[in-house]
Design a protein around this motif. Structure first.
Motif, PDB file in Angstrom:
ATOM      1  N   THR A 122       6.011  -2.346   5.228  1.00 28.94           N
ATOM      2  CA  THR A 122       5.371  -2.640   4.094  1.00 28.94           C
ATOM      3  C   THR A 122       5.823  -1.766   2.962  1.00 28.94           C
ATOM      4  O   THR A 122       6.205  -1.849   1.940  1.00 28.94           O
ATOM      5  CB  THR A 122       3.855  -2.648   4.321  1.00 28.94           C
ATOM      6  OG1 THR A 122       3.605  -3.742   5.250  1.00 28.94           O
ATOM      7  CG2 THR A 122       3.272  -3.277   2.866  1.00 28.94           C
ATOM      8  N   ARG A 123       5.583  -0.514   3.383  1.00 27.88           N
ATOM      9  CA  ARG A 123       6.142   0.519   2.455  1.00 27.88           C
ATOM     10  C   ARG A 123       7.566   0.258   1.923  1.00 27.88           C
ATOM     11  O   ARG A 123       7.781   0.408   0.612  1.00 27.88           O
ATOM     12  CB  ARG A 123       5.874   2.053   2.953  1.00 27.88           C
ATOM     13  CG  ARG A 123       4.590   2.042   3.177  1.00 27.88           C
ATOM     14  CD  ARG A 123       4.363   3.672   3.946  1.00 27.88           C
ATOM     15  NE  ARG A 123       4.593   4.571   3.110  1.00 27.88           N
ATOM     16  CZ  ARG A 123       4.272   6.125   3.325  1.00 27.88           C
ATOM     17  NH1 ARG A 123       3.633   6.334   4.337  1.00 27.88           N
ATOM     18  NH2 ARG A 123       4.610   6.906   2.492  1.00 27.88           N
ATOM     19  N   GLU A 124       8.250   0.119   2.598  1.00 30.24           N
ATOM     20  CA  GLU A 124       9.564   0.058   2.291  1.00 30.24           C
ATOM     21  C   GLU A 124      10.138  -1.206   1.188  1.00 30.24           C
ATOM     22  O   GLU A 124      10.726  -1.173   0.443  1.00 30.24           O
ATOM     23  CB  GLU A 124      10.857  -0.065   3.388  1.00 30.24           C
ATOM     24  CG  GLU A 124      10.999   1.228   4.200  1.00 30.24           C
ATOM     25  CD  GLU A 124      11.908   0.845   5.559  1.00 30.24           C
ATOM     26  OE1 GLU A 124      12.089   0.008   5.777  1.00 30.24           O
ATOM     27  OE2 GLU A 124      11.523   1.880   6.378  1.00 30.24           O
ATOM     28  N   HIS A 125       9.317  -2.170   1.736  1.00 32.83           N
ATOM     29  CA  HIS A 125       9.512  -3.537   0.851  1.00 32.83           C
ATOM     30  C   HIS A 125       8.679  -3.396  -0.463  1.00 32.83           C
ATOM     31  O   HIS A 125       8.778  -4.319  -1.314  1.00 32.83           O
ATOM     32  CB  HIS A 125       9.318  -4.713   1.706  1.00 32.83           C
ATOM     33  CG  HIS A 125      10.302  -5.005   2.323  1.00 32.83           C
ATOM     34  ND1 HIS A 125      11.284  -5.880   1.857  1.00 32.83           N
ATOM     35  CD2 HIS A 125      10.887  -4.567   3.825  1.00 32.83           C
ATOM     36  CE1 HIS A 125      12.277  -5.871   2.656  1.00 32.83           C
ATOM     37  NE2 HIS A 125      12.045  -5.298   3.665  1.00 32.83           N
ATOM     38  N   GLN A 126       7.382  -2.596  -0.646  1.00 35.08           N
ATOM     39  CA  GLN A 126       6.562  -2.788  -1.866  1.00 35.08           C
ATOM     40  C   GLN A 126       6.713  -1.442  -2.436  1.00 35.08           C
ATOM     41  O   GLN A 126       6.060  -1.217  -3.356  1.00 35.08           O
ATOM     42  CB  GLN A 126       5.298  -2.867  -1.296  1.00 35.08           C
ATOM     43  CG  GLN A 126       5.165  -4.415  -0.497  1.00 35.08           C
ATOM     44  CD  GLN A 126       3.480  -4.824  -0.572  1.00 35.08           C
ATOM     45  OE1 GLN A 126       2.698  -4.315  -0.939  1.00 35.08           O
ATOM     46  NE2 GLN A 126       3.718  -6.012   0.143  1.00 35.08           N
TER      47      GLN A 126
END
Ligand code: UFG
Length: 320
Positions: A314-318
């Motif tokens: 989630t962190r990488e994509h957001q």
């Protein structure tokens, strides 16, 4: 083996395609990108954009050793409102795929089935011999496909396995869950931690469970993918095997939110909302058959690991 992965640009399909490439298979992904993402096709796999009814026969004409079939619609509430999409997109499209496989002599199939084929369970953990009484068109469409596959195994010698997933979660490197319309608990809770959603709703806290919230069996997508590779290797001509896949442990909605708070360090506000229609109180898999017959060993069963991997994705994509 030369393998076709339908729906290989989606969440579970992309992770399985990545595992198959790593295992040394020659992988072609077929996906119409209706819900999948082109950048989710793993390096080393060929990609064909197209749908099952039109493109599958052309692709299979090249000669394949097997198909892993993930392409499907999979939203329970959508299936209740627009069942025609499920009978057409799941059942009719899968029939076209089976016919294309028969025409071109493709010998093996691993199918992405679901716990939703069982409906409200009489007993948990749920074994493969439990009654199949789906409570929505999504589960009914997957059950119909399971029946089709069984009949093709008997009549046409297909070597087939249906894997009935419980609640898939977690991520594999850059491959993870990113639906335009998100309905699943863990990604929704992590959206709150990522700041793209204010709070999470708990759908009912008056269920007959220890803390009053629904209990589910969360399986890491890497353990699920490993099961697909095993299923492919153990498939037998003329046999349709059906296996449940879960971690065998139930976690409540409150426990999931608590695990997400611990992993992310975010307070994650939660508000109790009415029950969601069609939710059973408790769904836990018995995966004894998969473990005993195929030697499957789920390795990432603790909630902190599952949520931790989903959070990293989630962190990488957001960009959190
Ligand atoms: N939940 C909430 N709030 C949310 C989202 C979910 O409280 O915002 C609850 C649900 O009510 C349920 C639990 O969290 O009790 C898990 O819900 P999910 O939507 O994440 O998953 P489901 O158990 O509904 O669905 C899963 C698969 C389906 C499959 C089904 C089998 O995602 O594909 O199991 O019953 F059909």
């Amino acid at each position: 083996m030369k393998l076709l992965v339908t729906g290989g640009a989606g969440y579970v399909g992309s992770v399985c395609a990545a595992h198959l490439v790593t295992a040394g298979h020659d992988v072609t992904v077929l996906d119409d990108l209706s819900t999948g993402h082109p950048d989710a096709v793993p390096e080393g796999a060929q990609f064909v954009k197209g749908d099952l009814t039109e493109a599958a026969a052309d692709v299979l004409a090249e000669g394949f050793d097997g198909v892993l079939h993930f392409a499907a619609r999979s939203l329970v509430s959508e299936s209740v409102q627009r069942p025609e999409l499920y009978w057409s997109g799941n059942v009719v499209a899968s029939l076209r795929l089976l016919e294309a496989m028969r025409l071109h002599g493709t010998p093996r199939l691993v199918f992405s089935s679901t716990a939703a084929t069982y409906g409200e369970p009489e007993q948990v953990p749920i074994r493969e011999d439990a009654p199949t009484r789906p409570t929505n068109p999504y589960g009914a469409s997957k059950l119909a496909i399971d029946h089709m596959i069984g009949s093709y195994a008997v009549a046409h010698g297909l070597a087939a396995t249906s894997l009935r997933y419980f609640n898939v979660a977690g991520a594999h490197g850059r491959f993870g869950e990113r639906h335009t319309v998100e309905t699943h608990l863990i990604p929704i809770v992590l959206q709150v931690a990522a700041g793209t959603r204010e709070s999470v709703q708990i759908f009912g806290d008056d269920w007959p469970t220890a803390d009053g919230t629904c209990v589910r069996d969360y399986i890491h997508v890497d353990d699920l993918a490993a099961a697909h590779v095993l299923a492919l290797d153990h498939s037998e001509t003329g046999r349709h095997a059906v296996y449940n896949l879960g971690s065998g442990t139930g976690f409540s909605v409150r426990e999931v939110i608590e695990a997400c708070r611990a992993v992310t360090g975010h307070p994650i506000p939660a508000v109790v909302a009415p029950r969601r229609g069609g939710d059973p109180a408790v769904l836990i898999a018995s995966s004894e058959a998969m473990i005993g017959e195929l030697g499957w060993r789920p390795e990432r069963t603790d909630l902190a690991t599952i949520v931790g991997d989903a959070w990293r994705f989630t962190r990488e994509h957001q960009g959190v």
